[in-house]
Structure formats: C-alpha cells, structure tokens
Design a protein around this motif. Structure first.
Motif, mmCIF file in Angstrom:
data_model
loop_
_atom_site.group_PDB
_atom_site.id
_atom_site.type_symbol
_atom_site.label_atom_id
_atom_site.label_comp_id
_atom_site.label_asym_id
_atom_site.label_seq_id
_atom_site.Cartn_x
_atom_site.Cartn_y
_atom_site.Cartn_z
ATOM 1 N N TYR A 170 8.215 -64.413 -35.485
ATOM 2 C CA TYR A 170 9.205 -65.461 -35.205
ATOM 3 C C TYR A 170 9.555 -65.531 -33.719
ATOM 4 C CZ TYR A 170 13.601 -67.938 -34.819
ATOM 5 O OH TYR A 170 14.583 -68.815 -34.428
ATOM 6 N N SER A 171 9.707 -66.737 -33.236
ATOM 7 C CA SER A 171 10.350 -66.997 -31.943
ATOM 8 C C SER A 171 11.074 -68.333 -32.060
ATOM 9 C CB SER A 171 9.338 -67.036 -30.791
ATOM 10 O OG SER A 171 8.401 -68.075 -30.991
ATOM 11 N N THR A 172 12.163 -68.488 -31.324
ATOM 12 C CA THR A 172 12.962 -69.699 -31.428
ATOM 13 C C THR A 172 12.213 -70.879 -30.830
ATOM 14 O OG1 THR A 172 14.941 -68.344 -31.157
ATOM 15 C CG2 THR A 172 15.202 -70.724 -30.936
ATOM 16 N N PRO A 173 12.065 -71.983 -31.586
ATOM 17 C CA PRO A 173 11.355 -73.148 -31.054
ATOM 18 C C PRO A 173 12.044 -73.724 -29.820
ATOM 19 C CG PRO A 173 11.616 -73.299 -33.438
ATOM 20 C CD PRO A 173 12.476 -72.151 -32.984
ATOM 21 N N ASP A 174 11.254 -74.261 -28.905
ATOM 22 C CA ASP A 174 11.801 -74.810 -27.656
ATOM 23 C C ASP A 174 12.791 -75.940 -27.922
ATOM 24 O OD1 ASP A 174 10.270 -73.042 -26.203
ATOM 25 O OD2 ASP A 174 8.659 -74.488 -25.789
ATOM 26 N N ASP A 175 12.531 -76.775 -28.931
ATOM 27 C CA ASP A 175 13.431 -77.896 -29.167
ATOM 28 C C ASP A 175 14.800 -77.425 -29.648
ATOM 29 O OD1 ASP A 175 12.043 -77.249 -31.729
ATOM 30 O OD2 ASP A 175 13.311 -78.856 -32.503
ATOM 31 N N VAL A 176 14.853 -76.282 -30.330
ATOM 32 C CA VAL A 176 16.141 -75.738 -30.768
ATOM 33 C C VAL A 176 16.904 -75.189 -29.564
ATOM 34 C CG1 VAL A 176 17.260 -73.991 -32.217
ATOM 35 C CG2 VAL A 176 15.250 -75.236 -33.060
ATOM 36 N N ILE A 177 16.200 -74.512 -28.685
ATOM 37 C CA ILE A 177 16.840 -73.998 -27.466
ATOM 38 C C ILE A 177 17.418 -75.156 -26.654
ATOM 39 C CG2 ILE A 177 16.421 -72.820 -25.278
ATOM 40 C CD1 ILE A 177 14.244 -71.191 -26.741
ATOM 41 N N GLU A 178 16.644 -76.224 -26.520
ATOM 42 C CA GLU A 178 17.113 -77.395 -25.768
ATOM 43 C C GLU A 178 18.301 -78.053 -26.453
ATOM 44 O OE1 GLU A 178 15.384 -81.688 -24.114
ATOM 45 O OE2 GLU A 178 14.024 -80.186 -24.963
ATOM 46 N N ARG A 179 18.260 -78.149 -27.794
ATOM 47 C CA ARG A 179 19.375 -78.749 -28.537
ATOM 48 C C ARG A 179 20.653 -77.918 -28.352
ATOM 49 N NH1 ARG A 179 19.550 -81.954 -33.257
ATOM 50 N NH2 ARG A 179 17.554 -82.728 -32.487
ATOM 51 N N GLN A 180 20.517 -76.609 -28.359
ATOM 52 C CA GLN A 180 21.706 -75.768 -28.172
ATOM 53 C C GLN A 180 22.279 -75.951 -26.769
ATOM 54 O OE1 GLN A 180 21.418 -71.754 -29.592
ATOM 55 N NE2 GLN A 180 23.146 -71.038 -28.362
ATOM 56 N N ARG A 181 21.420 -76.051 -25.772
ATOM 57 C CA ARG A 181 21.906 -76.286 -24.402
ATOM 58 C C ARG A 181 22.663 -77.607 -24.312
ATOM 59 N NH1 ARG A 181 16.241 -74.632 -21.449
ATOM 60 N NH2 ARG A 181 16.574 -72.356 -21.387
ATOM 61 N N ASP A 182 22.167 -78.628 -24.987
ATOM 62 C CA ASP A 182 22.847 -79.926 -24.974
ATOM 63 C C ASP A 182 24.239 -79.813 -25.589
ATOM 64 O OD1 ASP A 182 20.625 -81.055 -23.813
ATOM 65 O OD2 ASP A 182 19.848 -81.913 -25.689
ATOM 66 N N ARG A 183 24.336 -79.144 -26.737
ATOM 67 C CA ARG A 183 25.638 -79.017 -27.410
ATOM 68 C C ARG A 183 26.591 -78.172 -26.550
ATOM 69 N NH1 ARG A 183 23.068 -82.099 -30.081
ATOM 70 N NH2 ARG A 183 24.022 -83.308 -28.397
ATOM 71 N N GLU A 184 26.076 -77.120 -25.944
ATOM 72 C CA GLU A 184 26.947 -76.273 -25.117
ATOM 73 C C GLU A 184 27.426 -77.033 -23.887
ATOM 74 O OE1 GLU A 184 25.250 -71.868 -26.358
ATOM 75 O OE2 GLU A 184 24.418 -72.886 -24.599
ATOM 76 N N ALA A 185 26.605 -77.931 -23.351
ATOM 77 C CA ALA A 185 27.035 -78.761 -22.223
ATOM 78 C C ALA A 185 28.152 -79.712 -22.622
ATOM 79 C CB ALA A 185 25.843 -79.546 -21.672
#
Length: 324
Positions: A170-185
C-alpha cells in the motif's frame, strides 16, 4: 429425537459449546473469551435463552452436546439503544453428525417461544448491536442453515457484505494527497485523535452516525489506550465532521472501521481522505491487511471501498421472523 433433552445453560457448558461451534460452523470458530464476552457476559444474558440439545452421551457431538441456540432480548444497554420490540438469535448450530434429525428446527422454535414470552414481536438473525458475532447468515458457507431458517419463517431483509484490502504494497494515491492538501488549505484539519478530542468524536459518532459507533470508539480507547487509532477531521469552525478508526472491536488491529462523514460535508472527498489516512496508519503499524464485516454494497461507503481496491469476501443474509 427421544434421546435428546432440551435444556438451558448451566455451568460447565462453556468449553463444550465452543467445541460445538467449531464443528457446526467451521468457517467461524470462536474463542472461549469471545464466547464469554458476547454471550455469558452480555448485559442482557438470560440462561433461559441459551438453549441446548443434550444427548447425555459424551461420545456424541461435542461432549454430548448436539446443538444449541442463543436468543436474547435487549432490556438494558450502555450507549447502544435497540428496538424494544425486537429479539435476536446471535449464534447457534447443530453438530454435523446430528443434522437432519429435527434438532435445528426444535431449537429455533424454542428460541422463538422464549423471545415471544419475553415480549419480543420479531426476531432477527443475527446482528445484535451490543454483541454480535456475524452480521447474518453466510448462505454460501451454510446453505442448510439458510433453508432451515426459511422453513421456520425467516425472510432475508438485507445482504451486507464483508470486504478485505491488502496493505503489503500500500501507498497513498497522489490524488488523495492532493485532495487532502486542498481541504487543509480551506481550513479543514485531518489528524489522529488525542484524548482531548474523544468526547467530540464520540458525540459525533453516536449522534450523527450510529449510536453503537460512539460506544465502539469509547470502549476501544478505554481497553487499549490508543486514541491515535482514531483519525478525525475538523471543519474550519473546528467542529468534528468525520472520523475513521481501526482496532475498535476486540482489539483486532486489522479490523477497519467504523468510518463516517457528516451528511452536509459529503462530496468533498473527506471520506476518501479519512479512509486512506487510516490505512496509512495501519500500514505504519506493520499490518498486512484491512477488513471489515458489514457494509451495503451499493451504499456510498461500499462504493468507496470498492473504488479503493477492497474486494468482497463474504455476503450475509440479515433475516427476520415475526413472533405474533
């Protein structure tokens, strides 16, 4: 059968009942500790609801026990409200060498009589919220059990599924990492819980998701002292709007869930973010898999799991019979 006595539970039965379960449902054995927790130590345990078919012959069945059924009516619960009209059969079985003898049907009817006398208007198999073994009957593994229940008035109400997911690669998909950054912003905060967060998480889980979820979180942390196994998300106003957890049931670290997001915050990807944040923490603990027992295959959560790569491993029949 003339040589079978139907009786209620008495001390000394526990170990033989565990052996009987292993023989009757080989895909789902239970440990003595699990049996004690879900049956003997259940707040609503009534020995009259644990009905046993006893041959009196130690050479038959499991030390003489040929079959059993456990029926319960929830009169009192802790943080988990249940329907007062209901009754449950949570577990039962007949030894393979004693099937097609009428024992199973007799046990079911006696369980229904017990619940009817206790005031229940209907009986479910199984899914008893405070202490269940399985969501329902696995008809693929136990087709005879399905036919038996149907002959005694049970009908299928729903078919939840269990799913599994491999974590070894397992590794976290890039689109999930990007989505989390958007929500945190935008001001959302996704973080493992600390003790101070738990009252908010428990209140959210019980009040907006399901009453037993709040209790599952509370009991897990009380038992194992790991609030960080709960991942939460707070909105820009600092309110908890979602959470996910693992190891909440019986301390099984690979058991994922529950997970939930406030209805008004759905569509933002918070569920996917929470799911992957939890899987990431599970992998960091060295776990090689994640699994759970119960979701609707067509529910939003079910679709999210399938999109993530979970696979359906079992389908259960949640069944109900009227007791009028």
């Amino acid at each position: 059968m003339a040589d079978v006595v139907y009786r209620t539970f008495r001390p000394g039965d526990g170990a033989r009942l565990v052996d009987l379960i292993a023989a009757a449902q080989p895909a789902d054995p239970v440990s003595p500790e699990w049996f004690a927790e879900n049956v003997l130590l259940d707040t609503n345990f009534d020995p009259a609801g644990l009905i046993i078919a006893d041959s009196g012959d130690p050479a038959r069945g499991a030390g003489g026990l040929l079959g059993f059924v456990y029926a319960v009516r929830a009169r009192q619960t802790v943080g988990i409200p249940v329907d007062p009209d209901g009754g449950w059969i949570t577990i039962g079985g007949v030894h393979p060498g004693e099937r097609n003898s009428g024992i199973g049907g007799e046990l079911i009817e006696r369980a229904k009589d017990f619940l009817r006398a206790a005031g229940s208007r209907w009986v479910n198999f199984s899914g008893y919220p405070p202490a269940y073994f399985l969501p329902g009957l696995d008809a693929d593994r136990y087709p005879d059990g399905l036919r038996l229940l149907e002959r005694h008035g049970f009908r299928t109400m729903s078919k939840p599924v269990a799913m599994d997911f491999g974590l070894a690669t397992y590794s976290t998909p890039d689109d999930v990492i990007e989505r989390q950054r958007d929500r945190e912003a935008e001001g959302y905060v996704v973080t493992p819980a600390q003790a101070d967060d738990l009252p908010d998480v428990i209140s959210f889980a019980a009040g907006e998701m399901a009453p037993d979820w709040g209790e599952a979180v509370r009991q897990a942390v009380v038992r194992h002292g790991r609030p960080d196994r709960v991942v939460l998300v707070r909105d820009p106003q600092h309110e908890v709007v979602g959470f996910a957890t693992y190891a909440a049931y019986r301390g099984l670290r690979e058991r994922f869930g529950p997970i939930g997001v406030r209805e008004t915050r759905r569509g933002l990807g918070l569920g996917k973010i929470l799911l992957h944040a939890t899987l990431r923490r599970m992998r960091a603990e060295g776990l090689h898999g994640a699994w759970f027992l119960w979701t609707g295959p067509e529910s939003p959560a079910g679709r999210l799991y399938l999109q993530t790569g979970f696979t359906v491993t079992r389908t259960f029949h949640v069944m109900q019979a009227d007791l009028a």
